[in-house]
Design a protein around this motif. Structure first.
Motif, PDB file in Angstrom:
ATOM      1  N   LYS A  87       3.266  22.997 -33.350  1.00 34.79           N
ATOM      2  CA  LYS A  87       3.819  23.963 -34.266  1.00 34.79           C
ATOM      3  C   LYS A  87       3.202  23.919 -35.772  1.00 34.79           C
ATOM      4  O   LYS A  87       2.964  25.070 -36.384  1.00 34.79           O
ATOM      5  CB  LYS A  87       5.264  23.997 -34.051  1.00 34.79           C
ATOM      6  CG  LYS A  87       5.933  25.041 -34.943  1.00 34.79           C
ATOM      7  CD  LYS A  87       7.516  25.025 -34.807  1.00 34.79           C
ATOM      8  CE  LYS A  87       7.975  26.126 -35.716  1.00 34.79           C
ATOM      9  NZ  LYS A  87       9.626  25.780 -35.955  1.00 34.79           N
ATOM     10  N   ILE A  88       3.160  22.724 -36.081  1.00 36.44           N
ATOM     11  CA  ILE A  88       2.755  22.404 -37.533  1.00 36.44           C
ATOM     12  C   ILE A  88       1.176  22.962 -37.645  1.00 36.44           C
ATOM     13  O   ILE A  88       1.013  23.851 -38.678  1.00 36.44           O
ATOM     14  CB  ILE A  88       2.609  20.786 -37.890  1.00 36.44           C
ATOM     15  CG1 ILE A  88       4.034  20.181 -37.880  1.00 36.44           C
ATOM     16  CG2 ILE A  88       1.948  20.710 -39.064  1.00 36.44           C
ATOM     17  CD1 ILE A  88       3.982  18.855 -38.130  1.00 36.44           C
ATOM     18  N   LYS A  89       0.291  22.647 -36.710  1.00 39.57           N
ATOM     19  CA  LYS A  89      -0.996  23.317 -36.553  1.00 39.57           C
ATOM     20  C   LYS A  89      -0.955  24.759 -36.488  1.00 39.57           C
ATOM     21  O   LYS A  89      -1.677  25.402 -37.367  1.00 39.57           O
ATOM     22  CB  LYS A  89      -1.784  22.515 -35.536  1.00 39.57           C
ATOM     23  CG  LYS A  89      -3.390  22.808 -35.670  1.00 39.57           C
ATOM     24  CD  LYS A  89      -3.891  21.819 -34.778  1.00 39.57           C
ATOM     25  CE  LYS A  89      -5.513  21.867 -34.823  1.00 39.57           C
ATOM     26  NZ  LYS A  89      -5.907  22.885 -34.048  1.00 39.57           N
ATOM     27  N   ARG A  90      -0.320  25.231 -35.636  1.00 37.47           N
ATOM     28  CA  ARG A  90      -0.269  26.788 -35.708  1.00 37.47           C
ATOM     29  C   ARG A  90       0.223  27.460 -36.856  1.00 37.47           C
ATOM     30  O   ARG A  90      -0.347  28.344 -37.304  1.00 37.47           O
ATOM     31  CB  ARG A  90       0.772  27.167 -34.655  1.00 37.47           C
ATOM     32  CG  ARG A  90      -0.051  27.616 -33.156  1.00 37.47           C
ATOM     33  CD  ARG A  90       0.913  28.365 -32.177  1.00 37.47           C
ATOM     34  NE  ARG A  90       2.261  27.952 -32.097  1.00 37.47           N
ATOM     35  CZ  ARG A  90       2.841  26.813 -31.611  1.00 37.47           C
ATOM     36  NH1 ARG A  90       2.229  26.001 -31.061  1.00 37.47           N
ATOM     37  NH2 ARG A  90       4.384  26.577 -31.702  1.00 37.47           N
ATOM     38  N   VAL A  91       1.398  26.976 -37.465  1.00 40.52           N
ATOM     39  CA  VAL A  91       1.854  27.425 -38.587  1.00 40.52           C
ATOM     40  C   VAL A  91       0.876  27.579 -39.932  1.00 40.52           C
ATOM     41  O   VAL A  91       0.694  28.443 -40.698  1.00 40.52           O
ATOM     42  CB  VAL A  91       3.431  27.035 -38.786  1.00 40.52           C
ATOM     43  CG1 VAL A  91       3.756  27.394 -40.399  1.00 40.52           C
ATOM     44  CG2 VAL A  91       4.213  27.359 -37.834  1.00 40.52           C
ATOM     45  N   VAL A  92       0.365  26.154 -39.983  1.00 45.86           N
ATOM     46  CA  VAL A  92      -0.579  26.056 -41.099  1.00 45.86           C
ATOM     47  C   VAL A  92      -1.752  26.845 -40.972  1.00 45.86           C
ATOM     48  O   VAL A  92      -2.407  27.441 -41.880  1.00 45.86           O
ATOM     49  CB  VAL A  92      -0.993  24.562 -41.174  1.00 45.86           C
ATOM     50  CG1 VAL A  92      -2.505  24.234 -41.808  1.00 45.86           C
ATOM     51  CG2 VAL A  92       0.044  23.717 -41.548  1.00 45.86           C
ATOM     52  N   GLU A  93      -2.182  27.299 -39.601  1.00 44.66           N
ATOM     53  CA  GLU A  93      -3.403  27.948 -39.610  1.00 44.66           C
ATOM     54  C   GLU A  93      -3.042  29.524 -39.647  1.00 44.66           C
ATOM     55  O   GLU A  93      -4.188  30.262 -39.718  1.00 44.66           O
ATOM     56  CB  GLU A  93      -3.948  27.650 -38.188  1.00 44.66           C
ATOM     57  CG  GLU A  93      -4.589  26.068 -38.149  1.00 44.66           C
ATOM     58  CD  GLU A  93      -5.541  25.817 -37.044  1.00 44.66           C
ATOM     59  OE1 GLU A  93      -5.399  26.361 -36.226  1.00 44.66           O
ATOM     60  OE2 GLU A  93      -6.563  24.779 -37.300  1.00 44.66           O
ATOM     61  N   LYS A  94      -2.034  29.767 -40.091  1.00 45.02           N
ATOM     62  CA  LYS A  94      -1.653  31.274 -40.716  1.00 45.02           C
ATOM     63  C   LYS A  94      -2.487  31.199 -41.872  1.00 45.02           C
ATOM     64  O   LYS A  94      -2.889  32.441 -42.372  1.00 45.02           O
ATOM     65  CB  LYS A  94      -0.328  31.473 -40.677  1.00 45.02           C
ATOM     66  CG  LYS A  94       0.232  31.603 -39.189  1.00 45.02           C
ATOM     67  CD  LYS A  94       1.959  31.914 -39.253  1.00 45.02           C
ATOM     68  CE  LYS A  94       2.273  32.157 -37.843  1.00 45.02           C
ATOM     69  NZ  LYS A  94       3.600  32.264 -37.932  1.00 45.02           N
ATOM     70  N   LYS A  95      -2.480  29.945 -42.607  1.00 47.36           N
ATOM     71  CA  LYS A  95      -3.064  30.168 -43.847  1.00 47.36           C
ATOM     72  C   LYS A  95      -4.507  29.645 -43.959  1.00 47.36           C
ATOM     73  O   LYS A  95      -5.314  30.080 -44.654  1.00 47.36           O
ATOM     74  CB  LYS A  95      -2.259  29.033 -44.803  1.00 47.36           C
ATOM     75  CG  LYS A  95      -1.001  29.770 -45.384  1.00 47.36           C
ATOM     76  CD  LYS A  95      -1.375  30.538 -46.464  1.00 47.36           C
ATOM     77  CE  LYS A  95       0.116  31.240 -47.030  1.00 47.36           C
ATOM     78  NZ  LYS A  95      -0.333  32.366 -48.009  1.00 47.36           N
TER      79      LYS A  95
END
Ligand code: GDP
Length: 302
Positions: free
Chosen positions: A209-217
């Motif tokens: 989830k951290i990776k997915r959410v960060v990768e929105k940016k």
């Protein structure tokens, strides 16, 4: 500084080499000696397969060359060890800079292996290279973790993005950190994460989830897995779990100052197919060094 680090590394590993060199300097190398060499390599955590491979290769070479000269055998051993460590791997731990956004480095690993300390030390190295760094405290599970990261940040003079709320959503803290990094036009954002290994599904969910959410940016450029060298083969099992959860791009092997089991470098690289990029050699801010295969093997054999 390098000399000091090298001296420490040598100190940490010379149990390994002393045993081997005494064995190799005997007049005749009989079956018992080969067995003992094998045992020494296994005790240094080189791993079963690499050990057998190395000893077979060495035996073959000793046979072909017919030389029992200890110096010659030592040189052969050095070459064979270096092959196992594989100097051809790309060990750059800094992503290529992007023109329009910071590089993102995620740091993962089990609690207590040295993630936060490694981030602090790395930040210090980067600041010394005139890079702008920002830290993200996404280990929100352990109350003291964000505090500890912020202390390192203060110490080396870089900002830390953290949440005031205990147990805040790690992904949202990571997102905030990356957003702040983009806004402040820093060069590198480093994200500290929690490592509760008791629950693989939970860990997978959280890191994913951290990776997915960060990768929105912004895309995560590098995922560094931190492993404690003193945990030996046990660390290897941990490494496997993490590599199943996230796409690990490099290993940081900490606490090499506290073990004679430097051979774990070989075992880890082989198991994960990922290079060891940095080594931790103590608790202080300067005790981090890029992993140098030649220096490492020399230190093993000094
Ligand atoms: P984290 O839970 O993974 O973030 O681990 P920490 O960064 O809090 O480190 C756990 C402990 O290991 C601390 O006491 C650190 O000072 C210590 N530590 C970290 N790296 C090294 C190292 O390379 N050598 C030694 N001797 N201790 C280390």
């Amino acid at each position: 500084r390098l000399a000091r680090l090298r001296a420490r590394l040598t100190k940490s590993n010379n149990m390994f080499s002393k045993g081997l060199l005494v064995l190799l300097s005997q007049d005749s190398i009989d079956e018992d000696v080969w067995d003992e060499i094998e045992e020494t390599l296994l005790l240094a955590d080189l791993g079963t397969e690499p050990t057998l491979e190395l000893v077979d290769a060495l035996r073959e070479r000793v046979k072909v060359e017919g030389s029992r000269d200890p110096q010659r055998v030592k040189a052969m051993l050095r070459e064979e060890l270096l092959k196992l460590v594989d100097p051809s791997l790309d060990r750059s731990y800094l992503p290529e800079p992007h023109p329009d956004r910071p590089s993102i480095i995620m740091v993962v690993g089990v609690n207590g292996v040295g993630k936060t300390t490694t981030i602090g030390k790395m930040a210090r190295v980067l600041v010394a290279e005139d890079k702008d760094v920002l830290l993200g405290a996404a280990d929100t599970f352990r109350a003291a973790a964000a505090e500890q990261l912020a202390t390192w940040g203060d110490r080396v003079g870089v900002p830390t993005v953290r949440s005031d709320i205990d147990g805040a959503d790690p992904a949202s803290v990571a997102f905030e950190a990356v957003s702040a990094g983009i806004e402040q036009e820093v060069d590198i954002v480093m994200i500290d994460t929690a490592g509760r290994l008791q629950n693989k599904v939970g860990l997978m969910d959280e890191l994913g989830k951290i990776k997915r959410v960060v990768e929105k940016k912004a895309t995560v450029d590098e995922v560094l897995l931190v492993l404690d060298a003193t945990t030996g083969q046990n660390g290897l099992a941990q490494a496997k779990v993490f590599s199943e959860v996230v796409n690990v791009s490099g290993i940081v092997l900490t606490k090499l100052d506290g073990t004679a089991k430097g051979g774990i470098v070989v075992a880890i690289q082989r198991q994960l197919g990922v290079p060891v990029k940095l080594v931790g050699l103590g608790e202080g801010p300067d005790d981090l060094a890029p992993f140098d295969p030649e220096a490492f093997v020399d230190a093993l054999l000094e």
